[in-house]
Design a protein around this motif. Sequence first.
Motif, PDB file in Angstrom:
ATOM      1  N   GLN A 176      -4.891  -2.761   4.224  1.00 14.45           N
ATOM      2  CA  GLN A 176      -4.392  -4.496   3.141  1.00 14.45           C
ATOM      3  C   GLN A 176      -2.869  -4.695   3.201  1.00 14.45           C
ATOM      4  OE1 GLN A 176      -6.732  -5.006  -0.822  1.00 14.45           O
ATOM      5  NE2 GLN A 176      -8.579  -5.821   0.291  1.00 14.45           N
ATOM      6  N   HIS A 177      -2.476  -3.202   2.512  1.00 15.76           N
ATOM      7  CA  HIS A 177      -1.036  -3.251   1.926  1.00 15.76           C
ATOM      8  C   HIS A 177       0.075  -2.758   3.906  1.00 15.76           C
ATOM      9  CE1 HIS A 177      -0.610  -3.833  -2.014  1.00 15.76           C
ATOM     10  NE2 HIS A 177      -1.852  -2.212  -2.303  1.00 15.76           N
TER      11      HIS A 177
ATOM     12  N   ILE B  18       2.936  -0.433  -4.370  1.00 14.20           N
ATOM     13  CA  ILE B  18       2.534   0.932  -3.003  1.00 14.20           C
ATOM     14  C   ILE B  18       2.975  -0.181  -1.282  1.00 14.20           C
ATOM     15  CG2 ILE B  18       0.275   1.019  -1.409  1.00 14.20           C
ATOM     16  CD1 ILE B  18      -1.615   0.878  -3.898  1.00 14.20           C
ATOM     17  N   ARG B  19       3.341  -0.961  -1.649  1.00 15.62           N
ATOM     18  CA  ARG B  19       4.343  -1.300   0.425  1.00 15.62           C
ATOM     19  C   ARG B  19       5.617  -0.977  -0.187  1.00 15.62           C
ATOM     20  NH1 ARG B  19       1.452  -6.074  -0.761  1.00 15.62           N
ATOM     21  NH2 ARG B  19       2.913  -7.880  -2.081  1.00 15.62           N
TER      22      ARG B  19
ATOM     23  N   GLN C 184      -2.262   7.320   3.380  1.00 17.36           N
ATOM     24  CA  GLN C 184      -4.243   7.544   2.252  1.00 17.36           C
ATOM     25  C   GLN C 184      -4.461   8.369   1.282  1.00 17.36           C
ATOM     26  OE1 GLN C 184      -7.865   7.060   4.034  1.00 17.36           O
ATOM     27  NE2 GLN C 184      -8.794   7.251   2.355  1.00 17.36           N
TER      28      GLN C 184
ATOM     29  N   HIS D   8       6.146  -5.158  -3.821  1.00 19.56           N
ATOM     30  CA  HIS D   8       5.364  -3.967  -4.446  1.00 19.56           C
ATOM     31  C   HIS D   8       4.226  -2.650  -4.480  1.00 19.56           C
ATOM     32  CE1 HIS D   8       0.669  -2.608  -5.007  1.00 19.56           C
ATOM     33  NE2 HIS D   8       0.419  -4.497  -5.565  1.00 19.56           N
TER      34      HIS D   8
ATOM     35  N   GLN E 263      -8.563   3.781   1.948  1.00 20.45           N
ATOM     36  CA  GLN E 263      -7.991   3.741   2.774  1.00 20.45           C
ATOM     37  C   GLN E 263      -8.067   1.881   3.421  1.00 20.45           C
ATOM     38  OE1 GLN E 263     -10.683   2.394   5.774  1.00 20.45           O
ATOM     39  NE2 GLN E 263      -8.733   2.117   6.809  1.00 20.45           N
ATOM     40  N   SER E 264      -8.860   1.271   2.201  1.00 16.51           N
ATOM     41  CA  SER E 264      -9.086  -0.277   2.230  1.00 16.51           C
ATOM     42  C   SER E 264      -7.977  -1.204   1.789  1.00 16.51           C
ATOM     43  CB  SER E 264     -10.562  -0.490   2.099  1.00 16.51           C
ATOM     44  OG  SER E 264     -10.414   0.078   0.434  1.00 16.51           O
ATOM     45  N   THR E 265      -7.149  -0.211   0.767  1.00 11.13           N
ATOM     46  CA  THR E 265      -6.150  -0.718  -0.139  1.00 11.13           C
ATOM     47  C   THR E 265      -4.968  -0.589   0.704  1.00 11.13           C
ATOM     48  OG1 THR E 265      -6.910   0.071  -1.837  1.00 11.13           O
ATOM     49  CG2 THR E 265      -4.689  -0.369  -1.716  1.00 11.13           C
ATOM     50  N   VAL E 266      -4.783   0.280   1.455  1.00 11.04           N
ATOM     51  CA  VAL E 266      -3.883   0.860   2.315  1.00 11.04           C
ATOM     52  C   VAL E 266      -3.738  -0.129   3.555  1.00 11.04           C
ATOM     53  CG1 VAL E 266      -2.336   3.652   3.910  1.00 11.04           C
ATOM     54  CG2 VAL E 266      -3.269   3.584   1.565  1.00 11.04           C
TER      55      VAL E 266
ATOM     56  N   ALA F 248      -4.466   6.923  -2.286  1.00 16.20           N
ATOM     57  CA  ALA F 248      -5.499   5.511  -3.171  1.00 16.20           C
ATOM     58  C   ALA F 248      -6.760   5.627  -1.508  1.00 16.20           C
ATOM     59  CB  ALA F 248      -4.272   4.232  -2.061  1.00 16.20           C
TER      60      ALA F 248
END
Length: 96
Positions: free
Chosen positions: A55-56, A23-24, A43, A21, A50-53, A48
Amino acid sequence: MNSDDLVKFTEAAELLKVLAHPIRLCIVKGLIEKGECNVTHMQNCLKAPQSTVSQHLQKLKAAGVIEGVRNGLEINYKVCDSQAIALVIVLFENQS
C-alpha cells in the motif's frame, strides 16, 4: 504570489505529504541507501505485513517518488525523484 509560485508550493506540499509517514519515509531512505530492492526485502526490514508495504509503495509510486522494474517474477523498486532524495538526505544527514 503568482500562479507559477502556487504550482511550485503545491507540488512541494504534495511531496511532503507523501513522505510524511514513518513507513514511507523508511522505504525511501532504505531505497536511497540500497539503490533498489523488492517488497519481500522491505517487508523483512520493516517487520510489516506485505499488504502494508505494498500500500505504501503504491502511494509512493502514484506520487512519482519511486518506480518499479520487473525482474522475472519480482519487482525491484528504486527512488526516481531527485527532490525526494535531497529531502530525505537532508532529514537524516546528522544521524548515524
